[in-house]
Design a protein around this motif. Structure first.
Motif, PDB file in Angstrom:
ATOM      1  N   HIS A  81       0.851  -1.197   0.000  1.00  0.00           N
ATOM      2  CA  HIS A  81       0.000   0.000   0.000  1.00  0.00           C
ATOM      3  C   HIS A  81       0.888   1.249   0.000  1.00  0.00           C
ATOM      4  O   HIS A  81       2.063   1.184   0.365  1.00  0.00           O
ATOM      5  N   GLN A 124      -3.078   2.937  -5.947  1.00  0.00           N
ATOM      6  CA  GLN A 124      -3.791   3.508  -4.806  1.00  0.00           C
ATOM      7  C   GLN A 124      -3.713   5.023  -4.825  1.00  0.00           C
ATOM      8  O   GLN A 124      -2.708   5.601  -5.224  1.00  0.00           O
ATOM      9  N   GLU A 182      -4.048   8.096  -2.162  1.00  0.00           N
ATOM     10  CA  GLU A 182      -4.039   8.285  -0.717  1.00  0.00           C
ATOM     11  C   GLU A 182      -3.912   9.766  -0.394  1.00  0.00           C
ATOM     12  O   GLU A 182      -3.149  10.484  -1.025  1.00  0.00           O
ATOM     13  N   TYR A 193      -3.297   0.429  11.728  1.00  0.00           N
ATOM     14  CA  TYR A 193      -2.636   1.731  11.922  1.00  0.00           C
ATOM     15  C   TYR A 193      -3.595   2.893  12.136  1.00  0.00           C
ATOM     16  O   TYR A 193      -3.149   4.017  12.300  1.00  0.00           O
ATOM     17  N   THR A 194      -4.921   2.646  12.069  1.00  0.00           N
ATOM     18  CA  THR A 194      -5.859   3.755  12.314  1.00  0.00           C
ATOM     19  C   THR A 194      -6.860   3.381  13.402  1.00  0.00           C
ATOM     20  O   THR A 194      -7.245   2.221  13.545  1.00  0.00           O
ATOM     21  N   ASN A 203     -11.366   3.682   2.146  1.00  0.00           N
ATOM     22  CA  ASN A 203     -11.070   3.303   3.519  1.00  0.00           C
ATOM     23  C   ASN A 203     -10.390   4.512   4.153  1.00  0.00           C
ATOM     24  O   ASN A 203      -9.713   5.277   3.469  1.00  0.00           O
ATOM     25  N   SER A 204     -10.595   4.693   5.445  1.00  0.00           N
ATOM     26  CA  SER A 204     -10.040   5.908   6.046  1.00  0.00           C
ATOM     27  C   SER A 204      -9.827   5.709   7.541  1.00  0.00           C
ATOM     28  O   SER A 204     -10.212   4.684   8.110  1.00  0.00           O
TER      29      SER A 204
HETATM   30  N1  PHE Z   1      -3.762   1.625   3.301  1.00  0.00           N
HETATM   31  C1  PHE Z   1      -5.166   1.357   3.232  1.00  0.00           C
HETATM   32  C2  PHE Z   1      -5.432   0.231   2.225  1.00  0.00           C
HETATM   33  O1  PHE Z   1      -4.497  -0.299   1.693  1.00  0.00           O
HETATM   34  C3  PHE Z   1      -5.973   2.555   2.885  1.00  0.00           C
HETATM   35  C4  PHE Z   1      -5.930   3.572   4.005  1.00  0.00           C
HETATM   36  C5  PHE Z   1      -5.124   4.669   3.868  1.00  0.00           C
HETATM   37  C6  PHE Z   1      -6.688   3.386   5.132  1.00  0.00           C
HETATM   38  C7  PHE Z   1      -5.084   5.595   4.856  1.00  0.00           C
HETATM   39  C8  PHE Z   1      -6.656   4.339   6.120  1.00  0.00           C
HETATM   40  C9  PHE Z   1      -5.883   5.412   6.019  1.00  0.00           C
HETATM   41  O2  PHE Z   1      -6.544  -0.141   1.945  1.00  0.00           O
END
Ligand code: PHE
Length: 492
Positions: free
Chosen positions: A319, A367, A369, A407-408, A429-430
């Motif tokens: 990612h 992706q 972001e 991570y979130t 996604n967030s």
């Molecule tokens: N990295 C997540 C994914 O691969 C997307 C994401 C980015 C989610 C930033 C939260 C914050 O799906």
């Protein structure tokens, strides 16, 4: 050729009475002569008057008899001079159709005696006039009106109109066509020639030449539009030129535990050569190890033995959040030298996952972001910025669903109502990056980071109407489609 002949002839003669005769006298093809006349007439070199003539051409049947003789002559020749031939035998000899026509005509001409069973000759010799007439017509010779009528009645000839012209000099006649200049050149301006040159008039009805040029791939076009949206919202682009990443930046820095299933080689591509990274920031690595093993910053951590070997492993980034981690770490390093400044960052680039390929999944995709880093941000700020961002993509009805990312916290899946599909579709996604991720980096304690991600392929497929991702990306893509794709605009 034809043009020179026509203009040259008119230089010495008053007129050309008949383009057909002119063509045959000069050994020219009449169609070509007609084309030249039309062009010369358009430029007023000649005046042209239509000539129409009825001429006659042979039908297929007419052509056949011109070659093999008329049925009546064939019939006559098939009868032996002495004694005649039985009807049936003659019919077999000629075939039913030829026999039928031949009998009727030969009887009318009084060439044969059809009485009784035996067919006999009534004359010693016949002339095949029909064949001769057909040959004459074929060669364009004049034939008597009565004969024409008879052949037409027998459907051996049909009329054809012949179009030609008679010509006179036109108001702009010249013995040679003038060459018009198409461009005003630097040389003409320097020499002063432009004063004497006659310029070609613009043809506003001419179609432009099709342009053979490069064509942007739909993903490139949509990426460009997304980049513009981020830039308009005040975001800076992060450097994404690093497909190969260490597990450390891709996972560990993001507080993703080393036993996490996504780190399995069934989900992630690991590199054989070079299999490990050489350089990591050692003091930061130490803080990351601590937070995984025993927490800190108000967290219990994961309570396992963190392995440096695992963190060193090279992989193809799964990612672009790996890029975001590096950027945030750099930002934290900056705060050692100068006060913290808020940032808005974005990236759009390729990521890799060890996935079974199907119509919606590829092992590599892109992706998008975005992240904002500032003091005191809240989930409300995240929801607000998502509404702003997605409405610029034409998605103004949004819904959020609680989700999980290592991570979130909190994390939200983003859904948008698709008018065309008539349902809610997941679009991203967030979340807010965890303190276990941000504080080891060295960011000030009240700094929060709100972030979101989505794929580039999904909106591109929806916009361009692709329903198989393999038609969009990879070796099965039809290059022709890339050339002919319509212009699609996000948000319209
Ligand atoms: N990295 C997540 C994914 O691969 C997307 C994401 C980015 C989610 C930033 C939260 C914050 O799906």
């Amino acid at each position: 050729m034809a043009e020179e002949a026509i203009l040259g002839y008119l230089a010495k003669n008053e007129e050309i009475g008949d383009s057909g005769e002119f063509a045959s006298k000069h050994g020219l093809n009449h169609d070509e002569v007609v084309n030249v006349i039309k062009s010369l007439h358009g430029f007023r070199y000649v005046e042209a008057q239509d000539i129409k003539r009825e001429s006659w051409v042979l039908t297929n049947e007419g052509k056949l008899y011109a070659d093999t003789g008329s049925p009546e002559a064939q019939l006559f020749l098939a009868i032996p001079p002495e004694g005649g031939i039985p009807r049936e035998e003659l019919q077999i000899k000629l075939g039913p159709l030829l026999f039928k026509i031949g009998c009727a005509q030969a009887a009318k001409n009084r060439w044969v005696d059809m009485g009784g069973q035996q067919v006999t000759r009534r004359v010693q010799h016949v002339d095949d006039r029909v064949k001769d007439l057909l040959l004459k017509i074929k060669e364009g010779q004049v034939v008597d009106q009565d004969d024409i009528k008879a052949l037409k009645a027998r459907k051996l000839i049909v009329p054809q109109t012949w179009n030609g012209y008679s010509l006179k000099k036109g108001p702009d006649y010249a013995p040679q066509r003038k060459k018009f200049a198409a461009d005003l050149t630097r040389e003409m301006l320097q020499s002063g020639d432009w004063k004497n040159v006659e310029f070609k008039e613009y043809n506003f009805n001419a179609k432009g030449q099709p342009i053979e040029a490069g064509h942007l791939h739909p993903l490139n076009k949509v990426r460009h539009q997304l980049r513009m949206i981020f830039l308009q919202m005040g975001f800076e682009e992060m450097p994404t030129d690093r497909y190969v990443e260490s597990s450390f930046w891709n996972f560990d820095a993001l507080f993703q535990p080393q036993q996490h299933p996504a780190r399995d080689s069934h989900d992630t591509f690991y590199l054989k050569v070079p299999s490990t990274t050489k350089e990591l920031p050692e003091d930061y690595v130490e803080r990351v190890k601590c937070v995984h093993e025993s927490g800190g910053y108000g967290s219990r951590g994961y309570e396992y033995d963190w392995s440096r070997e695992e963190a060193n492993k090279n992989l193809l980034r799964t990612h672009t959040t790996a890029v975001s981690a590096r950027m945030l770490y750099n930002l934290a390093q900056d705060t050692l030298k100068k006060p913290f400044t808020p940032k808005r960052y974005f990236s759009i680039d390729r990521v890799f996952r060890n996935e079974a390929v199907d119509r919606t999944h590829l092992a590599e995709f892109h992706q998008i972001e975005g992240l904002i880093c500032d003091r005191g941000l809240t989930l409300g700020d995240l929801i607000g910025v998502l509404h702003d961002f997605f409405s610029r993509l034409g998605m103004s009805k949004l819904r959020f669903k609680p989700a999980y990312n290592p991570y979130t916290e909190p994390s939200m899946e983003i859904f948008s109502y698709h008018e065309g599909f008539g349902k809610w579709v997941e679009v991203g996604n967030s979340g807010m990056f965890r303190p276990e991720m941000l504080l080891p980096m060295g960011l000030p304690e009240d700094v929060r980071v709100i972030a979101w991600g989505l794929s580039l392929e999904r909106p591109t497929m929806i916009m361009y109407g692709y329903n198989n991702i393999r038609d969009l990306f990879g070796h099965k893509v039809d290059l022709g489609l890339i050339k002919t794709n319509p212009i699609c605009r996000l948000g319209l």
